[in-house]
Design a protein around this motif. Sequence first.
Motif, PDB file in Angstrom:
ATOM      1  N   ASN A 183       0.819  -1.218   0.000  1.00 16.02           N
ATOM      2  CA  ASN A 183       0.000   0.000   0.000  1.00 16.02           C
ATOM      3  C   ASN A 183       0.851   1.266   0.000  1.00 16.02           C
ATOM      4  OD1 ASN A 183      -2.531  -1.160  -0.127  1.00 16.02           O
ATOM      5  ND2 ASN A 183      -2.891  -1.132   2.084  1.00 16.02           N
ATOM      6  N   MET A 184       2.025   1.188   0.640  1.00 16.55           N
ATOM      7  CA  MET A 184       2.896   2.367   0.724  1.00 16.55           C
ATOM      8  C   MET A 184       3.439   2.787  -0.643  1.00 16.55           C
ATOM      9  SD  MET A 184       5.035   2.410   4.292  1.00 16.55           S
ATOM     10  CE  MET A 184       5.501   0.714   4.465  1.00 16.55           C
ATOM     11  N   THR A 185       3.389   1.870  -1.620  1.00 13.86           N
ATOM     12  CA  THR A 185       3.881   2.206  -2.964  1.00 13.86           C
ATOM     13  C   THR A 185       2.836   2.954  -3.790  1.00 13.86           C
ATOM     14  OG1 THR A 185       3.088   0.171  -4.043  1.00 13.86           O
ATOM     15  CG2 THR A 185       5.238   0.071  -2.945  1.00 13.86           C
ATOM     16  N   ASP A 186       1.567   2.910  -3.339  1.00 11.35           N
ATOM     17  CA  ASP A 186       0.459   3.569  -4.063  1.00 11.35           C
ATOM     18  C   ASP A 186       0.296   3.046  -5.494  1.00 11.35           C
ATOM     19  OD1 ASP A 186      -0.690   5.215  -2.169  1.00 11.35           O
ATOM     20  OD2 ASP A 186       0.749   6.814  -2.497  1.00 11.35           O
ATOM     21  N   LYS A 187       0.664   1.787  -5.732  1.00 11.31           N
ATOM     22  CA  LYS A 187       0.586   1.237  -7.093  1.00 11.31           C
ATOM     23  C   LYS A 187      -0.508   0.195  -7.270  1.00 11.31           C
ATOM     24  CE  LYS A 187       5.228   2.073  -8.815  1.00 11.31           C
ATOM     25  NZ  LYS A 187       6.324   1.512  -9.619  1.00 11.31           N
ATOM     26  N   PHE A 188      -1.076  -0.287  -6.154  1.00 13.49           N
ATOM     27  CA  PHE A 188      -1.975  -1.428  -6.259  1.00 13.49           C
ATOM     28  C   PHE A 188      -3.288  -1.198  -5.513  1.00 13.49           C
ATOM     29  CE2 PHE A 188       2.476  -2.888  -5.825  1.00 13.49           C
ATOM     30  CZ  PHE A 188       2.677  -3.380  -7.111  1.00 13.49           C
ATOM     31  N   ASN A 189      -4.347  -1.792  -6.054  1.00 12.38           N
ATOM     32  CA  ASN A 189      -5.607  -1.917  -5.321  1.00 12.38           C
ATOM     33  C   ASN A 189      -5.671  -3.364  -4.833  1.00 12.38           C
ATOM     34  OD1 ASN A 189      -6.525   0.731  -6.097  1.00 12.38           O
ATOM     35  ND2 ASN A 189      -6.931  -0.120  -8.121  1.00 12.38           N
ATOM     36  N   ILE A 190      -5.643  -3.533  -3.520  1.00 14.15           N
ATOM     37  CA  ILE A 190      -5.492  -4.874  -2.960  1.00 14.15           C
ATOM     38  C   ILE A 190      -6.777  -5.361  -2.293  1.00 14.15           C
ATOM     39  CG2 ILE A 190      -4.274  -6.250  -1.223  1.00 14.15           C
ATOM     40  CD1 ILE A 190      -1.847  -4.435  -1.734  1.00 14.15           C
ATOM     41  N   ASN A 191      -7.175  -6.576  -2.669  1.00 13.99           N
ATOM     42  CA  ASN A 191      -8.220  -7.307  -1.949  1.00 13.99           C
ATOM     43  C   ASN A 191      -7.540  -8.499  -1.291  1.00 13.99           C
ATOM     44  OD1 ASN A 191     -10.661  -5.847  -2.759  1.00 13.99           O
ATOM     45  ND2 ASN A 191     -10.141  -6.557  -4.811  1.00 13.99           N
ATOM     46  N   ALA A 192      -7.890  -8.769  -0.041  1.00 11.60           N
ATOM     47  CA  ALA A 192      -7.185  -9.828   0.685  1.00 11.60           C
ATOM     48  C   ALA A 192      -8.149 -10.781   1.371  1.00 11.60           C
ATOM     49  CB  ALA A 192      -6.247  -9.216   1.719  1.00 11.60           C
ATOM     50  N   ALA A 193      -7.731 -12.041   1.422  1.00  7.59           N
ATOM     51  CA  ALA A 193      -8.485 -13.075   2.132  1.00  7.59           C
ATOM     52  C   ALA A 193      -7.517 -13.874   2.999  1.00  7.59           C
ATOM     53  CB  ALA A 193      -9.199 -13.994   1.151  1.00  7.59           C
ATOM     54  N   ALA A 194      -8.060 -14.428   4.085  1.00 10.94           N
ATOM     55  CA  ALA A 194      -7.244 -15.183   5.033  1.00 10.94           C
ATOM     56  C   ALA A 194      -7.976 -16.446   5.444  1.00 10.94           C
ATOM     57  CB  ALA A 194      -6.960 -14.320   6.257  1.00 10.94           C
ATOM     58  N   LEU A 195      -7.232 -17.549   5.537  1.00 13.66           N
ATOM     59  CA  LEU A 195      -7.794 -18.828   5.970  1.00 13.66           C
ATOM     60  C   LEU A 195      -6.949 -19.373   7.115  1.00 13.66           C
ATOM     61  CD1 LEU A 195      -8.533 -18.511   2.841  1.00 13.66           C
ATOM     62  CD2 LEU A 195      -8.655 -20.995   2.785  1.00 13.66           C
ATOM     63  N   ASP A 196      -7.591 -20.037   8.063  1.00  5.61           N
ATOM     64  CA  ASP A 196      -6.857 -20.736   9.116  1.00  5.61           C
ATOM     65  C   ASP A 196      -7.805 -21.689   9.823  1.00  5.61           C
ATOM     66  OD1 ASP A 196      -3.905 -19.989  10.484  1.00  5.61           O
ATOM     67  OD2 ASP A 196      -5.231 -21.207  11.742  1.00  5.61           O
ATOM     68  N   ASN A 197      -7.247 -22.799  10.340  1.00  2.00           N
ATOM     69  CA  ASN A 197      -8.089 -23.776  11.032  1.00  2.00           C
ATOM     70  C   ASN A 197      -8.213 -23.501  12.520  1.00  2.00           C
ATOM     71  OD1 ASN A 197      -5.570 -24.514  11.923  1.00  2.00           O
ATOM     72  ND2 ASN A 197      -5.700 -26.657  11.298  1.00  2.00           N
ATOM     73  N   ASP A 198      -7.615 -22.407  12.996  1.00  2.00           N
ATOM     74  CA  ASP A 198      -7.697 -22.013  14.403  1.00  2.00           C
ATOM     75  C   ASP A 198      -8.629 -20.805  14.508  1.00  2.00           C
ATOM     76  OD1 ASP A 198      -7.162 -20.647  16.890  1.00  2.00           O
ATOM     77  OD2 ASP A 198      -5.361 -21.872  17.111  1.00  2.00           O
ATOM     78  N   ASP A 199      -9.807 -20.991  15.103  1.00  2.00           N
ATOM     79  CA  ASP A 199     -10.792 -19.915  15.132  1.00  2.00           C
ATOM     80  C   ASP A 199     -10.327 -18.716  15.945  1.00  2.00           C
ATOM     81  OD1 ASP A 199     -11.002 -21.346  17.494  1.00  2.00           O
ATOM     82  OD2 ASP A 199     -13.177 -21.160  17.646  1.00  2.00           O
ATOM     83  N   ALA A 200      -9.518 -18.946  16.987  1.00  4.71           N
ATOM     84  CA  ALA A 200      -9.006 -17.827  17.788  1.00  4.71           C
ATOM     85  C   ALA A 200      -8.083 -16.947  16.947  1.00  4.71           C
ATOM     86  CB  ALA A 200      -8.265 -18.347  19.019  1.00  4.71           C
TER      87      ALA A 200
END
Length: 337
Positions: free
Chosen positions: A145-162
């Motif tokens: 984001n600091m480069t101001d060059k990209f529009n980023i969409n992000a997703a995260a997966l994990d098997n630990d709910d905490a």
Amino acid sequence: MSEKDMQTYFEKMNQANTVLKETLRVANIDSLAETLTNISDGQVYVENGVPDAATVEKLETLYREMKQLNMTPQQLKQAITVSIIKAQKDDQTEVNKLMTPDAIGLITSLIAYEILNVQNKKDVNIVDPTVGTGNLLIEVIEQLNMTDKFNINAAALDNDDALVSLTKSFSEVMNLNIDAYHQDSVADWDITDIDLAVADLPVGYYPIDDNAKNFKTSSDKGHSYAHHLLIEQTMNNLNDGGIGIFIVPSQIFQTDQAKKLSEWMVSSVYLQAVLDLPASLFASKEAQKAVVVLQKHGKDAKQVGNVLMGTIPDTNNPKLFEGFKDQLQDWAKNFKG
């Protein structure tokens, strides 16, 4: 903001987390996730009268005092990561779930930036399939984001709910939009259209043999390595030509199951880089990790002329690290479509 103010912010966050932990009677990492959610929402979440009115007032006072300190995003992130380290230390968290250091996130973001920049990508969909505390993914997003060059969409997966809850609340405080999913990442994914994956992979055996059999990297006998299956599953879910940047054990190609991994790589992906991370980041040689960069077949993807190999210099050595960045730029030219 001064170093003193930042220390004050951390201390108040720690006070709030301690109060919430004692009230809710949960682990430090669980109370920290709720603390961050409360900070993001600007109010204390109450369920069935817990926390009580007096505790709510105490917490709201701490949150107000924290807000008045006007932290920059970088300072805010630093305060949160120190809080995560403390919470995990107090909880005696297992090694596979420990927070990925910022230095590894910085290196990962540099590799990602050079490739995406050469590809002239503007809209980038990123996933971390083993997101843990969220620090690797958030550090990569912040750096890009600091480069101001990209529009980023992000997703995260994990098997630990905490940890999924922690990632979500961490991202909300940082004003980032990350879609977080609690699931076994070796199982089927619901998300699609992914350009880039970053992951600090947990190391060990995957317990569900029936599911492991669906993968080319599965072991012929006994349990399969989870990190092998996760690499294969992640690359399968990327767009054609998509990039995977994985933090793996340095000895990944020298184990009893390495042959199956290598055979799958030859048939399904391009191995573009294998780089040992700085030894200073690890407590012992046995714990040392490397960065492996893979590219899915298809689109404009092709094998680079020379696989980037070697050891990444310590980030605290500016002269050597700048030389590494120059190497990265030359190597990344291979990804031009």
